[in-house]
Structure formats: structure tokens, C-alpha cells
Design an enzyme around this catalytic site. Structure first.
Site: not given
Length: 561
Positions: A7, A298, A302
Site C-alpha cells: 500500500d 493494515d 486486508d
């Protein structure tokens, strides 16, 4: 690991958000210009769009900014913290009461609050521009509410996103004072767009270097973010990610079949406006290309993608407990550079494991050959059981321990990732094990025969043979510092454990040779400098022969190592 899916916010970027632009239908406010600061504050009371932008930043917000010991601390979301920092400078004082709210969720990408402001009740909404632009019907322009015109806003979004800004849209509407709860249906009609926040989260310098090192090591880095496509492309370009120009957004991923995505995913490195479901599909598509995938995450959503990835990487600071439990590795600092460091350490450990095996097998087999050949030839054993045990338990372990602390060679992070199906005992490893075993054992028999022809006593022969095997192992251990390349490099000085091991071994060998209590325990005795010289020459012969073989192997067979 061949592919890292990361990310953006907080991993590749600093996660230090700041509002750099406030965009309304009529104005573009540069919040970084100190000369414009007072002017912007003065317009707050007269510019309806700017006022509503400040109110949205303040009241559609779950975050608090505090200062402890003079140090700024954000309790909540860094993006909302940036909005608060800007809004608090605008000197807006109003009586406010929150009634209800819809928290932000990546599934719908917005947050809404129902708030009383100066005896009037409003819904304030902020979120992804592409989502809010589909919800609004009107806009504020020249202090009036007009019919929404989408085209100019798309141009503003594209222009600022290309500058690397993360954009958030703000909207509002007034509702009845009797309304007590807020639902998604309440924001599906009559919402009024007031403007955009342009937020910058600069890339980490160490992330730029880490991406460069990863690419050099043959590891592809892919950015998967919820930000606007142009923002993601601009940040990816700054960081050094390849194949950023053909970025895909979540809708593009949804439009592709699994087979189509499998073909596209290897040539595209930037994915914007994604959801956790998109992350899972991307990981699966990359794996179907036979790649080993690392995935960062996080949030709770996910977890499936992290579980699916070959190496799930959770954020230790902002990551949830569910994410950490699903991951294989947790980054204590949420820093992409730590992943690269882990790759480097992994390669070092693997290479040192190979070096230890290359060292341990031949030395162990050589000691075994001394016994087996003697038995088959019906000759007396050259060493007693206790002496062989001494060589195995003390000498071999002491030297192999030093190889575990070798630094990664200078080309270690320029080679592509190894094939996970690669056998650590390659054909070359077997060849090396066989001939070095024969070499060490042969030299041992040669020294023993030479001394025997001189009528040397058995204790002296055994002590000299032990010393010969020790020096042979010492020199061969140095050979194993580099499996194929020449072993004497400048890094030999950096491995302090190697020198400590050699010092300890030297002390132990001196005790074996000259300490009376060791003579009683092991059946050894004092030997002369001539005997020690023979042992040193035998060990040096091992070193020279192995280095010649390595040179020939490099020249004619060009192995990967």
C-alpha cells in the site's frame, strides 16, 4: 520473494499529511503560501464555499490532534489530522453538537456526520471524489447554490492529482431539526458539493532507495492504493516504481476476468481506487504466474489477501490484531525499507546456510573415511574414538559457527530471487563434498604414512593427524566463505566472529598439544615445530587445490553463484 504488493500511505510515504490546496468552484487556495494565509482567514466569513470546507474538516472528523511536551500527536487518522490542522487555523467559532454519524469504510469510501451548527442541522460528507461526484446534485459557486456541473471538477481533480496530491471531496446539505439518525439513504439526494482538499503525503527517502534496491534484486514492486489514479501514478513515479503509466483502477480490475487479469498483472505496477477484494484478486493473479508474492496490509479487510500471499506483511503500528495474526511478518516501523532489509537478511541467512553445509559435509565425511578405509584395509585406526569426537564436537562446530556470521556478498542484492524449488544440495555441492572429503582424508593418510615410515610413536602420529585435520578444516572454512568466487576478500575483516572462532580454536589446539591434562583425556602428546609445519602445509594444500577448482569451475561452467 519475487513481487512485493505494497500500500502507499505510511509504507511508501511518510504518513505525515498536510493540506496544501483547497479547491472550490471559483478559487484555488494555496495553503502553503504564508502571504495568502491572512487573506484566506478573512474570506472564511464571506466565502460560503470556504466556510463549508472548514466546517466539513472540523465536524466530519473522528480524529484529535494533541501536543504532549511540545510534540504533535495524532489520535486517529493522519488524513483527518491534516484537515484539523488546516481548519483550526481558519478562526471559525461556532456552537456545534454532533447528533449521528456514518464512520468511514473502504467499502463505500466516505464519512458523514449529522451536526447541529448555530441552531441549524446539517449533514456533512467527505470522501473519495469519484464517489461523491456521483452523489451530489448541486454545488456552491459565487456564494450561491447552483446545479452541479461535473466536467470542471474532473479537470480540477486530474490537475491536482498529477501533482501527487491525495484529493478528498466535501459536500453538505441542511436537514430538518427533528432528524435524529443518519443513514446512507440520507446522502443519496440533494447533497451540495463545496470543494476539494488537496493533501500531500511525501514519499519516504528510504522507500525510494528501498524500491531501487528491490528492483536491482529482481523484485517487482507494485503499489496498491485507495487513492486517485493520477495521485498514485505521480507518487509511483517519484518513488521509482516501474510500469506506472498504465495504472488500473478498481473498476478496471472488476471488468477483467481472472484469465485477463492474470495476463495484465505482470506488466502493471500501480493500482488505484482499490478495495481489499481487489487486493485478493491481484495476489491470486500474480501467483498464477508462478511468482512468490509478498503483500502488505493494515486493516481487518486486508487479512484474506495477507493470508493468500506467500509472505503476508502486517503493519505493526497502524495494523489491526486480525491483520497481524494473519501475517507471516510484522513491520514494527511500518516502513517499506524494512521489507528490503528482511529480504537482504533472508538472502544472507540462506547463503550462510549453504556455506555451512558445504563446509560441514566434507569435513565430517573425511573423518568418517579415515575410520572406514582403515577398517576395510584391516589397519589400526588412525584416531581414537575420543579424538574423533573432539574433532566433531569442538573443531568442526567452532569453525562452522563462524560461517553463520558472514556478511552478504556485494552481489547478493543484485542477483534475481532464487528458484524456490532449487535443491540446496546441487550437483556441484555433491561434487565438492566428494572430492574435498577424499582430499582431506587422503592428506591425513599421507601424513600418517610419512610419519609411520619414520618410526614415529602413535601419540605423536595421532596428535599430528589431529593438527593436520584442524588446519585442513581451517583453510577449507576460509574457502567456504565464497562458494565459487575467490575467498579472500575485504569482508573477511568485518566478520569478527570468524576471528574469535579461530582464536578459540587456536587456544584449544594448543591445550590439546601442550597441556598434560588434555594428553591424559585425549591420548595426545607434545609435537615439534616440524610436525606442526607438516600440518600447516597440508592445510595450505587444501586451500590452494579448492581455489584452483573454483577458478576452473567459474571459467568453464559459469555457475549461478
Amino acid at each position: 520473494m519475487e513481487v512485493i504488493c505494497s500500500d502507499k500511505t505510511g509504507t511508501l510515504t511518510k504518513n505525515e499529511m498536510s493540506v496544501v490546496a483547497v479547491i472550490t468552484a471559483d478559487d484555488l487556495f494555496d495553503t502553503t503560501d504564508p502571504n495568502e494565509h491572512d487573506n484566506q482567514i478573512n474570506q472564511t466569513s464571506s466565502n460560503q464555499a470556504l466556510t463549508k470546507m472548514v466546517e466539513t474538516a472540523l465536524y466530519c472528523n473522528d480524529t484529535k490532534v494533541t501536543y504532549k511536551g511540545g510534540v504533535r500527536e495524532i489520535i486517529g487518522n493522519p488524513t483527518e489530522g491534516a484537515l484539523l490542522d488546516w481548519a483550526n487555523q481558519m478562526a471559525l467559532t461556532e456552537n456545534v453538537k454532533e447528533i449521528s454519524k456514518l464512520p468511514f469504510d473502504s467499502a463505500y469510501k466516505y464519512m458523514a456526520t449529522l451536526v447541529d451548527v448555530e441552531d441549524k442541522r446539517y449533514i456533512y460528507l467527505k470522501g473519495a471524489p469519484d464517489v461523491l461526484l456521483d452523489l451530489v446534485e448541486k454545488e456552491v459557486s459565487h456564494n450561491q447554490v447552483k446545479v452541479f456541473d461535473e466536467s470542471p471538477w474532473n479537470e480540477k481533480i486530474a490537475t491536482n492529482a498529477k501533482l501527487g496530491q491525495r484529493l478528498l471531496a466535501a459536500a453538505y446539505k441542511e436537514v430538518s431539526n427533528t432528524k435524529e439518525t443518519l443513514t446512507h439513504e440520507d446522502i443519496s439526494s440533494d447533497m451540495i458539493l463545496v470543494g476539494l482538499f488537496g493533501i500531500i503525503d511525501p514519499p519516504k527517502k528510504e522507500a525510494i532507495e528501498a524500491v531501487r534496491v528491490s528492483r536491482q534484486a529482481g523484485i517487482s514492486v507494485k503499489m496498491i492504493t485507495g487513492d486517485h489514479k493520477d495521485t498514485a501514478m505521480a507518487i509511483a513515479k517519484d518513488i521509482g516504481i516501474e510500469n506506472y503509466a498504465d495504472a488500473l483502477v478498481g473498476k478496471d480490475i472488476e471488468a477483467l476476468s481472472d484469465e485477463e487479469l492474470e495476463k495484465v498483472v505482470m506488466s502493471t505496477d500501480v493500482y488505484a481506487r482499490t478495495t481489499p477484494e481487489h487486493k485478493l484478486r491481484l495476489v491470486e493473479a500474480i501467483q498464477r504466474n508462478g511468482q512468490i508474492v509478498g503483500m502488505t496490509g493494515d486493516g481487518v479487510n486486508d487479512a484474506p489477501a495477507l493470508k493468500q500471499a506467500d509472505i503476508g506483511i502486517a503493519m505493526g503500528i497502524k495494523g489491526t490484531e486480525v491483520t497481524k495474526d494473519a501475517a507471516d511478518m510484522v513491520l514494527s516501523d511500518d516502513n517499506f525499507a524494512t521489507i528490503t532489509s528482511a529480504v537482504k537478511e533472508g538472502r544472507r541467512v540462506y547463503e550462510n546456510l549453504k556455506k555451512t553445509i558445504y563446509f560441514s559435509l566434507p569435513t565430517a565425511f573425511a573423518q568418517g573415511l579415515l575410520v572406514v578405509v582403515s577398517l576395510l584395509a584391516d589397519r589400526p585406526l588412525p584416531l581414537s574414538s575420543v579424538q574423533i569426537l573432539w574433532l566433531n564436537m569442538v573443531t568442526t562446530i567452532t569453525l562452522s559457527f563462524a560461517l553463520g556470521f558472514e556478511p552478504l556478498d556485494e552481489k547478493g542484492m543484485t542477483r534475481p530471487p532464487r528458484d524456490p524449488k532449487e535443491n540446496i544440495l546441487s550437483s556441484y555441492a555433491i561434487f565438492r563434498t566428494v572430492y574435498v572429503s577424499l582430499l582431506l582424508a587422503g592428506l591425513g593418510f599421507l601424513v600418517n604414512s610419512f610419519l609411520g615410515s619414520k618410526g614415529t610413536s602413535i601419540p605423536i602420529m595421532q596428535t599430528t593427524l589431529i593438527t593436520t585435520l584442524v588446519f585442513g578444516q581451517v583453510f577449507y572454512m576460509i574457502n567456504c566463505r565464497e562458494i565459487i568466487r575467490f575467498s579472500i576478500t575485504k569482508t573477511i575483516l568485518s566478520n569478527k566472529v570468524l576471528w574469535y572462532s579461530l582464536a578459540i580454536l587456536a587456544i584449544l589446539q594448543l591445550l590439546v598439544t601442550y597441556a598434560p591434562f588434555m594428553h591424559v583425556a585425549l591420548g595426545t602428546t607434545v609435537i615439534t615445530g616440524q610436525h606442526i609445519g607438516i600440518s600447516v602445509l597440508a592445510g595450505l594444500a587444501v586451500f590452494i587445490i579448492v581455489e584452483i577448482e573454483k577458478t576452473l569451475t567459474r571459467t568453464f561452467f559459469k555457475p549461478k553463484n
